[in-house]
Write a protein that holds these residues in place. Sequence first.
Motif, mmCIF file in Angstrom:
data_model
loop_
_atom_site.group_PDB
_atom_site.id
_atom_site.type_symbol
_atom_site.label_atom_id
_atom_site.label_comp_id
_atom_site.label_asym_id
_atom_site.label_seq_id
_atom_site.Cartn_x
_atom_site.Cartn_y
_atom_site.Cartn_z
ATOM 1 N N GLN A 1 0.845 -1.279 0.203
ATOM 2 C CA GLN A 1 -0.089 -0.064 -0.076
ATOM 3 C C GLN A 1 0.707 1.209 -0.095
ATOM 4 O OE1 GLN A 1 -2.533 1.285 -1.088
ATOM 5 N NE2 GLN A 1 -4.395 0.490 0.299
ATOM 6 N N VAL A 2 0.146 2.364 -0.598
ATOM 7 C CA VAL A 2 1.105 3.547 -0.486
ATOM 8 C C VAL A 2 0.227 4.811 0.254
ATOM 9 C CG1 VAL A 2 1.813 5.416 -2.272
ATOM 10 C CG2 VAL A 2 2.232 3.116 -2.883
ATOM 11 N N HIS A 3 0.755 5.494 0.805
ATOM 12 C CA HIS A 3 0.286 6.483 1.782
ATOM 13 C C HIS A 3 0.801 7.697 1.307
ATOM 14 C CE1 HIS A 3 -1.908 8.017 5.069
ATOM 15 N NE2 HIS A 3 -0.938 8.652 5.912
ATOM 16 N N LEU A 4 -0.140 8.889 1.087
ATOM 17 C CA LEU A 4 0.369 10.189 0.738
ATOM 18 C C LEU A 4 -0.164 10.929 1.580
ATOM 19 C CD1 LEU A 4 -0.647 9.993 -3.088
ATOM 20 C CD2 LEU A 4 1.519 9.771 -2.140
ATOM 21 N N VAL A 5 0.645 11.908 2.083
ATOM 22 C CA VAL A 5 0.183 13.172 3.152
ATOM 23 C C VAL A 5 0.394 14.496 2.543
ATOM 24 C CG1 VAL A 5 0.538 13.959 5.375
ATOM 25 C CG2 VAL A 5 0.631 11.603 5.022
ATOM 26 N N GLU A 6 -0.368 15.337 2.452
ATOM 27 C CA GLU A 6 -0.283 16.730 2.154
ATOM 28 C C GLU A 6 -0.051 17.455 3.159
ATOM 29 O OE1 GLU A 6 -3.564 15.044 -0.947
ATOM 30 O OE2 GLU A 6 -3.043 14.996 1.068
ATOM 31 N N CYS A 95 -2.709 15.191 -3.737
ATOM 32 C CA CYS A 95 -1.482 14.689 -4.248
ATOM 33 C C CYS A 95 -1.874 13.464 -4.777
ATOM 34 C CB CYS A 95 -0.688 14.491 -2.967
ATOM 35 S SG CYS A 95 0.870 13.663 -3.372
ATOM 36 N N TYR A 96 -1.059 13.013 -5.867
ATOM 37 C CA TYR A 96 -1.547 11.834 -6.473
ATOM 38 C C TYR A 96 -0.195 10.947 -7.075
ATOM 39 C CZ TYR A 96 -2.546 9.603 -11.225
ATOM 40 O OH TYR A 96 -2.499 8.892 -12.356
ATOM 41 N N LEU A 97 -0.187 9.782 -6.836
ATOM 42 C CA LEU A 97 0.937 8.906 -7.296
ATOM 43 C C LEU A 97 0.534 7.846 -8.277
ATOM 44 C CD1 LEU A 97 3.932 7.767 -5.308
ATOM 45 C CD2 LEU A 97 2.641 6.159 -6.429
ATOM 46 N N LYS A 98 1.166 7.573 -9.129
ATOM 47 C CA LYS A 98 0.742 6.436 -10.037
ATOM 48 C C LYS A 98 1.999 5.517 -10.372
ATOM 49 C CE LYS A 98 0.260 7.195 -14.459
ATOM 50 N NZ LYS A 98 -0.546 7.574 -16.048
ATOM 51 N N GLN A 99 1.962 4.144 -10.401
ATOM 52 C CA GLN A 99 2.954 3.456 -10.500
ATOM 53 C C GLN A 99 2.510 1.832 -11.056
ATOM 54 O OE1 GLN A 99 5.161 2.736 -6.777
ATOM 55 N NE2 GLN A 99 3.395 1.715 -6.001
ATOM 56 N N ARG A 100 3.554 1.246 -11.374
ATOM 57 C CA ARG A 100 3.395 -0.267 -11.919
ATOM 58 C C ARG A 100 4.817 -0.799 -11.639
ATOM 59 N NH1 ARG A 100 2.760 0.164 -18.479
ATOM 60 N NH2 ARG A 100 4.967 1.219 -19.024
ATOM 61 N N ARG A 101 4.348 -2.241 -11.436
ATOM 62 C CA ARG A 101 5.758 -2.782 -10.925
ATOM 63 C C ARG A 101 6.816 -2.961 -12.110
ATOM 64 N NH1 ARG A 101 6.488 -6.184 -6.935
ATOM 65 N NH2 ARG A 101 4.372 -5.942 -5.996
ATOM 66 N N ASN A 102 6.175 -3.044 -13.225
ATOM 67 C CA ASN A 102 6.826 -3.436 -14.355
ATOM 68 C C ASN A 102 6.052 -3.070 -15.669
ATOM 69 O OD1 ASN A 102 5.605 -5.889 -15.396
ATOM 70 N ND2 ASN A 102 6.793 -6.862 -13.698
ATOM 71 N N VAL A 103 6.550 -3.194 -16.956
ATOM 72 C CA VAL A 103 5.935 -2.686 -17.956
ATOM 73 C C VAL A 103 4.760 -3.580 -18.442
ATOM 74 C CG1 VAL A 103 8.050 -1.315 -19.201
ATOM 75 C CG2 VAL A 103 7.360 -3.867 -19.529
#
Length: 121
Positions: A1-6, A95-103
């Motif tokens: 999980q990812v946590h974002l704090v503004e 705030c926003y974050l986008k990611q992927r493990r691989n292509v």
Amino acid sequence: QVHLVESGGGLVQPGGSLRLSCSASGNIFNVFHMGWYAQAPGKQRELLATISSGGTVNYADSAKDRFTISRDYAKKTVSLQMNMLKPEDTAIYFCYLKQRRNVLSSYSEYWGQGTQVTVSS
């Protein structure tokens, strides 16, 4: 999980400046993109600015010339410097974050809880 704090929201007079910051923590991969969205009262959330893992930035027309996005890749933080603020900039900023493990993987998206920015005299 990812946590974002503004942080950094508040009340500012028209023409003033604010700097928003966002810190990401958790299971973050090597390649991740970050950005800022704003949601004004009664309106949909809209993109303001994004910055890719490689540092490429994109701005919405409403943010060009007044807002600057930046990031510290190692610290997993992203900031938004907002200048010449207008009453119509009043909104909750996310705030926003986008990611992927691989292509071969699909992207996962994460959002912070938002920080209120009010531009008023």
